[in-house]
Design a protein around this motif. Structure first.
Motif, PDB file in Angstrom:
ATOM      1  N   PRO A 172       6.914  24.907  -2.855  1.00  0.00           N
ATOM      2  CA  PRO A 172       7.864  23.858  -2.504  1.00  0.00           C
ATOM      3  C   PRO A 172       7.215  22.681  -1.735  1.00  0.00           C
ATOM      4  O   PRO A 172       7.457  22.497  -0.624  1.00  0.00           O
ATOM      5  N   ALA A 173       6.230  22.364  -2.287  1.00  0.00           N
ATOM      6  CA  ALA A 173       5.416  21.020  -1.595  1.00  0.00           C
ATOM      7  C   ALA A 173       5.351  19.704  -2.310  1.00  0.00           C
ATOM      8  O   ALA A 173       5.038  19.741  -3.684  1.00  0.00           O
ATOM      9  N   HIS A 174       5.246  18.792  -1.900  1.00  0.00           N
ATOM     10  CA  HIS A 174       5.138  17.632  -2.786  1.00  0.00           C
ATOM     11  C   HIS A 174       4.437  16.301  -1.999  1.00  0.00           C
ATOM     12  O   HIS A 174       4.464  16.523  -0.761  1.00  0.00           O
ATOM     13  N   VAL A 175       4.115  15.315  -2.587  1.00  0.00           N
ATOM     14  CA  VAL A 175       3.396  13.935  -1.905  1.00  0.00           C
ATOM     15  C   VAL A 175       4.639  12.833  -2.316  1.00  0.00           C
ATOM     16  O   VAL A 175       5.010  12.704  -3.439  1.00  0.00           O
ATOM     17  N   GLU A 176       4.662  11.715  -1.485  1.00  0.00           N
ATOM     18  CA  GLU A 176       5.091  10.634  -1.857  1.00  0.00           C
ATOM     19  C   GLU A 176       4.094   9.377  -1.374  1.00  0.00           C
ATOM     20  O   GLU A 176       3.466   9.641  -0.506  1.00  0.00           O
ATOM     21  N   ILE A 177       4.081   8.413  -2.185  1.00  0.00           N
ATOM     22  CA  ILE A 177       3.118   7.287  -2.083  1.00  0.00           C
ATOM     23  C   ILE A 177       4.023   5.994  -1.846  1.00  0.00           C
ATOM     24  O   ILE A 177       4.849   5.634  -2.761  1.00  0.00           O
ATOM     25  N   VAL A 178       3.698   5.371  -0.975  1.00  0.00           N
ATOM     26  CA  VAL A 178       4.266   3.961  -0.912  1.00  0.00           C
ATOM     27  C   VAL A 178       3.239   2.784  -0.697  1.00  0.00           C
ATOM     28  O   VAL A 178       1.996   3.404  -0.190  1.00  0.00           O
ATOM     29  N   ILE A 179       3.511   1.714  -0.961  1.00  0.00           N
ATOM     30  CA  ILE A 179       2.629   0.494  -1.015  1.00  0.00           C
ATOM     31  C   ILE A 179       3.031  -0.660  -0.513  1.00  0.00           C
ATOM     32  O   ILE A 179       4.441  -0.910  -0.755  1.00  0.00           O
ATOM     33  N   ARG A 180       2.298  -1.777   0.296  1.00  0.00           N
ATOM     34  CA  ARG A 180       2.845  -3.009   0.647  1.00  0.00           C
ATOM     35  C   ARG A 180       1.683  -3.928   0.304  1.00  0.00           C
ATOM     36  O   ARG A 180       0.570  -3.273   0.251  1.00  0.00           O
ATOM     37  N   THR A 181       1.938  -4.985   0.085  1.00  0.00           N
ATOM     38  CA  THR A 181       1.098  -6.186  -0.307  1.00  0.00           C
ATOM     39  C   THR A 181       1.176  -7.188   0.582  1.00  0.00           C
ATOM     40  O   THR A 181       2.004  -7.377   1.208  1.00  0.00           O
ATOM     41  N   GLY A 182      -0.193  -7.938   0.928  1.00  0.00           N
ATOM     42  CA  GLY A 182      -0.012  -9.017   1.711  1.00  0.00           C
ATOM     43  C   GLY A 182      -1.023 -10.121   1.278  1.00  0.00           C
ATOM     44  O   GLY A 182      -1.727 -10.020   0.461  1.00  0.00           O
ATOM     45  N   GLY A 213      -0.235 -10.142  -4.226  1.00  0.00           N
ATOM     46  CA  GLY A 213      -0.980 -10.135  -2.969  1.00  0.00           C
ATOM     47  C   GLY A 213      -2.279  -9.866  -3.253  1.00  0.00           C
ATOM     48  O   GLY A 213      -2.893  -9.262  -4.097  1.00  0.00           O
ATOM     49  N   ARG A 214      -3.111 -10.355  -2.277  1.00  0.00           N
ATOM     50  CA  ARG A 214      -4.515 -10.240  -2.259  1.00  0.00           C
ATOM     51  C   ARG A 214      -4.920  -8.825  -1.517  1.00  0.00           C
ATOM     52  O   ARG A 214      -6.009  -8.373  -1.790  1.00  0.00           O
ATOM     53  N   TYR A 215      -4.146  -8.435  -0.543  1.00  0.00           N
ATOM     54  CA  TYR A 215      -4.548  -7.351   0.133  1.00  0.00           C
ATOM     55  C   TYR A 215      -3.287  -6.451   0.130  1.00  0.00           C
ATOM     56  O   TYR A 215      -2.251  -6.525  -0.214  1.00  0.00           O
ATOM     57  N   ASN A 259       6.186 -12.469   7.143  1.00  0.00           N
ATOM     58  CA  ASN A 259       5.832 -13.868   6.595  1.00  0.00           C
ATOM     59  C   ASN A 259       4.798 -13.447   5.302  1.00  0.00           C
ATOM     60  O   ASN A 259       4.855 -14.184   4.341  1.00  0.00           O
ATOM     61  N   GLN A 260       3.779 -12.936   5.647  1.00  0.00           N
ATOM     62  CA  GLN A 260       2.648 -12.893   4.834  1.00  0.00           C
ATOM     63  C   GLN A 260       2.577 -11.322   4.169  1.00  0.00           C
ATOM     64  O   GLN A 260       1.676 -11.140   3.184  1.00  0.00           O
ATOM     65  N   TRP A 261       3.417 -10.489   4.824  1.00  0.00           N
ATOM     66  CA  TRP A 261       3.267  -8.890   4.186  1.00  0.00           C
ATOM     67  C   TRP A 261       4.786  -8.807   3.769  1.00  0.00           C
ATOM     68  O   TRP A 261       5.737  -9.151   4.397  1.00  0.00           O
ATOM     69  N   THR A 262       4.830  -7.817   2.756  1.00  0.00           N
ATOM     70  CA  THR A 262       5.971  -7.241   2.272  1.00  0.00           C
ATOM     71  C   THR A 262       6.317  -6.121   3.029  1.00  0.00           C
ATOM     72  O   THR A 262       5.572  -5.501   3.735  1.00  0.00           O
ATOM     73  N   PHE A 263       7.668  -5.545   2.753  1.00  0.00           N
ATOM     74  CA  PHE A 263       8.122  -4.294   3.237  1.00  0.00           C
ATOM     75  C   PHE A 263       7.399  -3.186   2.484  1.00  0.00           C
ATOM     76  O   PHE A 263       6.836  -3.549   1.392  1.00  0.00           O
ATOM     77  N   TRP A 264       7.362  -1.964   2.941  1.00  0.00           N
ATOM     78  CA  TRP A 264       6.812  -0.858   2.078  1.00  0.00           C
ATOM     79  C   TRP A 264       7.804  -0.559   0.901  1.00  0.00           C
ATOM     80  O   TRP A 264       8.877  -0.846   0.898  1.00  0.00           O
ATOM     81  N   SER A 265       7.026  -0.328  -0.122  1.00  0.00           N
ATOM     82  CA  SER A 265       7.899  -0.248  -1.585  1.00  0.00           C
ATOM     83  C   SER A 265       8.599   1.087  -1.364  1.00  0.00           C
ATOM     84  O   SER A 265       8.741   2.047  -0.632  1.00  0.00           O
ATOM     85  N   SER A 266       9.764   1.357  -2.559  1.00  0.00           N
ATOM     86  CA  SER A 266      10.409   2.383  -2.600  1.00  0.00           C
ATOM     87  C   SER A 266       9.349   3.736  -2.946  1.00  0.00           C
ATOM     88  O   SER A 266       8.189   3.379  -3.512  1.00  0.00           O
ATOM     89  N   PRO A 267       9.520   4.965  -2.439  1.00  0.00           N
ATOM     90  CA  PRO A 267       8.624   5.965  -2.575  1.00  0.00           C
ATOM     91  C   PRO A 267       8.200   6.368  -4.213  1.00  0.00           C
ATOM     92  O   PRO A 267       9.204   6.247  -5.004  1.00  0.00           O
ATOM     93  N   ILE A 268       6.961   6.446  -4.360  1.00  0.00           N
ATOM     94  CA  ILE A 268       6.538   6.689  -5.731  1.00  0.00           C
ATOM     95  C   ILE A 268       6.387   8.364  -5.633  1.00  0.00           C
ATOM     96  O   ILE A 268       5.432   8.838  -4.931  1.00  0.00           O
TER      97      ILE A 268
END
Length: 339
Positions: free
Chosen positions: A80-90, A162-164, A141-150
């Protein structure tokens, strides 16, 4: 155990009549050892430079589950273990913003090197004025919020261009001796379809709402105008010929207008999807041609607020979708947002 507390008792605390004071005190270090794996752990990447501004696609990853038996690790697929991934762009190389003050004591952004040369505000009476450091905050202003969990490999985070990028991985487990592990991680990316794709929305009978904020009655079906404009920096950006709408509730397509000035056109097709609908345009939107369009749609907002998101792509499917960003498309609608 999950928590522990360390307490220090003053000299004489257990001696009747003695003054309970700290006459001497020092702490060099202390260490706590345990067994097993913590319930939750988090890893945050450094800021990654993609080399140019790109559209972000699906995130693919491999994970495995393990259990510790004695000194050995064995695979435990049903753990019963799992991982979640979020990403943001800037659009710049740091997701934090260094602030100082102008003559009106308003906060303004400054470079990190410039910030380090300013006087630090230590006491409450240190003035919030020119030459003094302000707070260090998240750069919205230059960065987004974290995405919904993957939570499954191959899912699309739907983050703006985004470039970054920055990635955060969180691993969780419900058992002391079992854990999940990331074995591989791949992020899809492709060149921009347009330099920017802007959108703004308004009620069909209220294009200039008070405070530039669209206000509706929750739960009531409303008709909206959704204006979209594409900006191109060079001819290498291929443009798009499909726009997908992703409203928070079921929506109905009513009409499409294109060109400058806008005029009604018939889409090649409108495809109903689980989370909205896709409009296949009769002409390609590219540099110098058909850079503005308007869609009339009907939908309902049930919550206190809702955002009608959209993305554009090409029907060939070679390039990744590009998010429609809120912005000022034209003077006909005065909201500059998609909320």
């Amino acid at each position: 155990l999950q928590f522990f507390r360390i307490m220090f008792y003053p000299d004489g605390a257990n001696t009747p009549g003695a003054a309970a004071i700290f006459s001497k005190y020092s702490l060099a270090d202390f260490e706590i050892y345990g067994r097993g794996f913590v319930p939750k752990t988090r890893w945050v990447s450094k800021v990654i430079d993609m080399g140019q501004i790109v559209n972000i696609g699906r995130i693919h990853y491999g994970q495995s589950k393990w259990r510790k038996e004695g000194e050995n690790l064995v695979q435990a697929p049903k753990a019963p273990a799992h991982v979640e991934i979020v990403i943001r762009t800037g659009l710049d190389d740091t997701p934090i913003s260094f602030q100082t003050y102008n003559d009106l004591q308003d906060q303004v952004e400054i470079s990190r090197s410039g910030y380090e040369k300013l006087k630090p505000r230590v006491f409450a009476y240190d003035p919030p004025s020119v030459g003094w450091r302000g707070p260090i905050i998240e750069d919205q202003n230059q960065w987004t919020f974290w995405s919904s969990p993957i939570r499954e490999s191959g899912q699309l985070p739907r983050v703006p261009r985004g470039r970054y990028i920055q990635i955060q991985i969180q691993a969780q487990t419900e058992r002391l001796w079992e854990f999940a592990r990331i074995d591989s991680l791949t992020v899809e990316a492709s060149p921009l379809l347009a330099e920017r794709v802007l959108g703004e929305i308004a009620l069909v009978d209220d294009l200039h709402p008070e405070g530039e904020l669209v206000q509706i009655e929750a739960g009531k079906n409303e008709v909206f105008l959704y204006d979209v404009a594409a900006e191109f920096s060079d001819s290498s950006q291929e443009g798009f010929d499909v726009i997908r709408f992703l409203p928070p509730a079921a929506a109905k397509f009513l009409e499409l207008e294109m060109g400058e000035p806008l005029s009604p056109v018939t889409p090649d097709s409108v495809i109903e999807e689980e989370s909205g609908f896709a409009v296949f345009l009769p002409q390609q939107v590219r540099q110098g041609e058909n850079q503005r369009l308007r869609v009339r749609l009907e939908t309902t907002i049930f919550g206190a607020s809702g955002q009608i998101r959209a993305e554009v792509f090409t029907r060939t499917g070679v390039s990744l979708p590009q998010i429609v960003e809120p912005g000022d498309v034209s003077g006909e609608i005065e909201t500059s947002q998609l909320r």
